[in-house]
Design a protein around this motif. Structure first.
Motif, PDB file in Angstrom:
ATOM      1  N   TYR A   1       0.737  -0.702   0.361  1.00 34.36           N
ATOM      2  CA  TYR A   1       0.233   0.245  -0.001  1.00 34.36           C
ATOM      3  C   TYR A   1       0.738   1.457   0.194  1.00 34.36           C
TER       4      TYR A   1
ATOM      5  N   TYR B   1       1.003   0.935  -6.915  1.00 37.78           N
ATOM      6  CA  TYR B   1      -0.271   0.867  -5.643  1.00 37.78           C
ATOM      7  C   TYR B   1      -1.017   2.171  -5.763  1.00 37.78           C
TER       8      TYR B   1
ATOM      9  N   ALA C   1     -12.455   2.461  -3.738  1.00 37.80           N
ATOM     10  CA  ALA C   1     -11.490   2.091  -4.713  1.00 37.80           C
ATOM     11  C   ALA C   1      -9.889   0.880  -3.865  1.00 37.80           C
ATOM     12  N   ASP C   2      -9.950   1.117  -2.564  1.00 38.06           N
ATOM     13  CA  ASP C   2      -9.289  -0.335  -2.101  1.00 38.06           C
ATOM     14  C   ASP C   2      -9.623  -0.725  -1.998  1.00 38.06           C
TER      15      ASP C   2
ATOM     16  N   ARG D   1      -5.274   3.168  -7.007  1.00 36.54           N
ATOM     17  CA  ARG D   1      -5.971   3.852  -6.591  1.00 36.54           C
ATOM     18  C   ARG D   1      -6.889   4.609  -6.924  1.00 36.54           C
TER      19      ARG D   1
END
Length: 216
Positions: free
Chosen positions: A139, A144, A167-168, A148
């Motif tokens: 993350y 990422y 989004a996550d 995202r």
């Protein structure tokens, strides 16, 4: 979508011997990650396979994940470029000044195409992703952050509430451990892609409009 964070940049200018060592390290690490559980590969394993000393290795790479990220970088950058400026439905088409003059793809179509592209990336390079994205480290990568923001942008275009949180949640099915588990369980990339496409249309809407809303 022009200010998205990208994967790490190319390596800095280096001496010829340093470039040779870097190439040996990356080639050795790719072989080891592909042959075994990436989490079981140690820095000592990589140094031995590359034929260099531990000190030489650590001067360039602080840990195993940084080596895997270097290997992944070119593949992630190629996909990021398609997302930003490629042909629809993965790219924006006319929304970015390209395309063939048709209407831009719907958010759900773009998310489904993104899922398909990510399944392709995982199918070829899951051993690198597992080596680079251990635990919470995934993350904190630039890649990422890019994915995202892209998914949040699509959720916002679809008119959904709280796209940042969503989004996550929409990226969670792309976890490399889950992909490896599904492939080991006999699921084909096509089946995984089809399931993710159904998720994209179920959440962002397809012919029936965004989830939770009546269609047009």
């Amino acid at each position: 979508m022009t200010e998205l964070p990208m994967a790490d940049g190319p390596p800095p200018r280096e001496r010829a011997d340093a470039a040779r060592n870097r190439a040996k390290v990356l080639a050795a690490a790719e072989r080891l990650f592909a042959a075994d559980d990436p989490a079981a590969v140690t820095m000592d394993d990589i140094a031995r396979a590359a034929g260099i000393g531990r000190g030489t290795l650590y001067r360039r790479y602080p840990d195993r994940a940084s080596i895997a990220r270097a290997l992944l970088d070119e593949h992630e950058r190629a996909l990021q470029e398609q997302v930003l400026r490629g042909a629809p439905p993965l790219g924006p088409g006319d929304a970015a000044g390209g395309g063939t003059g048709g209407a831009p793809p719907a958010p759900a179509e773009r998310l489904a195409a993104f899922y398909g592209a990510m399944v392709g990336l995982l199918e070829t390079h899951v051993h690198l992703v597992l080596g680079a994205e251990t635990g919470l480290a995934r993350y904190r990568t630039g890649a990422y952050a890019f994915w995202r923001l892209h998914v949040a942008h699509l959720a916002r275009q679809a008119g959904l509430a709280d796209p940042e949180t969503l989004a996550d949640q929409l990226l969670a099915p792309l976890a490399p451990e889950l992909f490896r588990h599904q492939r080991d369980g006999g699921l084909t990339p096509d089946r995984i892609t089809a399931g993710l496409a159904a998720l994209a249309h179920g959440v962002l809407g397809g012919s029936g409009g965004p989830a939770g809303r009546p269609g047009p």
